[in-house]
Design a protein around this motif. Sequence first.
Motif, short mmCIF file in Angstrom:
data_model
loop_
_atom_site.label_atom_id
_atom_site.label_comp_id
_atom_site.label_asym_id
_atom_site.label_seq_id
_atom_site.Cartn_x
_atom_site.Cartn_y
_atom_site.Cartn_z
N PRO A 35 -7.27 2.21 1.90
CA PRO A 35 -5.89 2.09 1.42
C PRO A 35 -5.77 1.94 -0.10
O PRO A 35 -6.61 1.32 -0.74
N ASP A 36 -4.69 2.53 -0.64
CA ASP A 36 -4.27 2.23 -2.00
C ASP A 36 -3.70 0.82 -1.96
O ASP A 36 -2.99 0.46 -1.03
N ARG A 61 -12.00 4.74 -6.94
CA ARG A 61 -10.81 3.94 -7.23
C ARG A 61 -10.51 3.93 -8.71
O ARG A 61 -11.40 3.92 -9.55
N HIS A 62 -9.22 3.88 -8.99
CA HIS A 62 -8.75 3.75 -10.37
C HIS A 62 -7.79 2.57 -10.41
O HIS A 62 -6.78 2.56 -9.71
N GLY A 63 -8.11 1.57 -11.21
CA GLY A 63 -7.26 0.40 -11.35
C GLY A 63 -6.36 0.53 -12.56
O GLY A 63 -6.74 1.11 -13.58
N ALA A 64 -5.15 0.00 -12.45
CA ALA A 64 -4.20 0.04 -13.56
C ALA A 64 -3.23 -1.13 -13.42
O ALA A 64 -3.16 -1.79 -12.38
N ILE A 65 -2.49 -1.36 -14.49
CA ILE A 65 -1.46 -2.40 -14.50
C ILE A 65 -0.16 -1.75 -14.95
O ILE A 65 -0.13 -1.09 -16.00
N THR A 111 0.85 -1.18 0.00
CA THR A 111 0.00 0.00 0.00
C THR A 111 0.89 1.24 0.00
O THR A 111 2.04 1.18 0.45
N ILE A 112 0.36 2.32 -0.53
CA ILE A 112 1.09 3.59 -0.50
C ILE A 112 0.50 4.47 0.60
O ILE A 112 1.20 4.92 1.49
N PHE A 140 -0.57 -4.95 -10.25
CA PHE A 140 -1.96 -4.51 -10.33
C PHE A 140 -2.16 -3.47 -9.24
O PHE A 140 -1.85 -3.74 -8.08
N THR A 141 -2.66 -2.29 -9.60
CA THR A 141 -2.83 -1.22 -8.63
C THR A 141 -4.29 -0.79 -8.56
O THR A 141 -5.01 -0.81 -9.55
N SER A 142 -4.69 -0.40 -7.37
CA SER A 142 -6.01 0.17 -7.13
C SER A 142 -5.79 1.38 -6.23
O SER A 142 -5.60 1.25 -5.02
N ILE A 143 -5.79 2.58 -6.84
CA ILE A 143 -5.44 3.81 -6.15
C ILE A 143 -6.70 4.66 -5.98
O ILE A 143 -7.52 4.77 -6.88
#
Length: 166
Positions: free
Chosen positions: A77-78, A118-122, A65-66, A103-106
Motif C-alpha cells: 500500500p501507498d 518507495r518514494h517518501g515526501a512531505i 492509503t491511495i 508524510f507520504t510513502s508512495i
Amino acid sequence: MKCALVLVLCVGLSPAYGRPDTLTPKQNIIYLEALGTGGLGSLNYERTLCREGLWQLAARVGVSTIHVRDFTRRFNPDLLFPLGAVACYGGRFQGEIAGGVAFTSIVYPDPENFAPGRHGAIQGWLAIGGRYLDPGNRWMLRATYTPIIEFGTWRHWGGLSFGHAF
C-alpha cells in the motif's frame, strides 16, 4: 531565599496555572474523512490540547492509503500520514482553521529494473471550514475546504468528516 519565595508565589498565583480548564484536554474525536488531507480518505484522531472560552486548540494525526496493491498487483500500500493543528471557535457549531503536513510513502517503479520502490515526501495542507457537534458532544460532522500543497503546486481539495467524540 526571597527570590525563591517570589517565584513560587508568582507561579502559584499565575492564571495559567490556576485554571485547570486550560491545562487538561477535554475531548478526543475519532473520525473518518472522505477526501481531505489524506487523499481519498483517512482515519483520524484529534485531541483537544486546551480550551479557553469558545476557543479550542487541538492536534490531529491520521492514516490513509491511495492504492493497496502496487503495479505488480501485490499487497504494497501507498501510505499517507497527515499531522496538524486545529483551532476551533464556537459551541455546537464551530468554525475551524487548520494546517499541517502529510508524510507520504508512495510505490513507484524503479527506473533501472522496474521493481517496486518507495518514494517518501512531505506535503503541506491547510483547512478552513465548519463542524457540528451534537449537544452531548458525542458525534461530529465536518466540512472543509482543504487545499494541498503538493510538490510546490497548490491543489484545490475538500473534505467531509464524520466521527465520534469521547
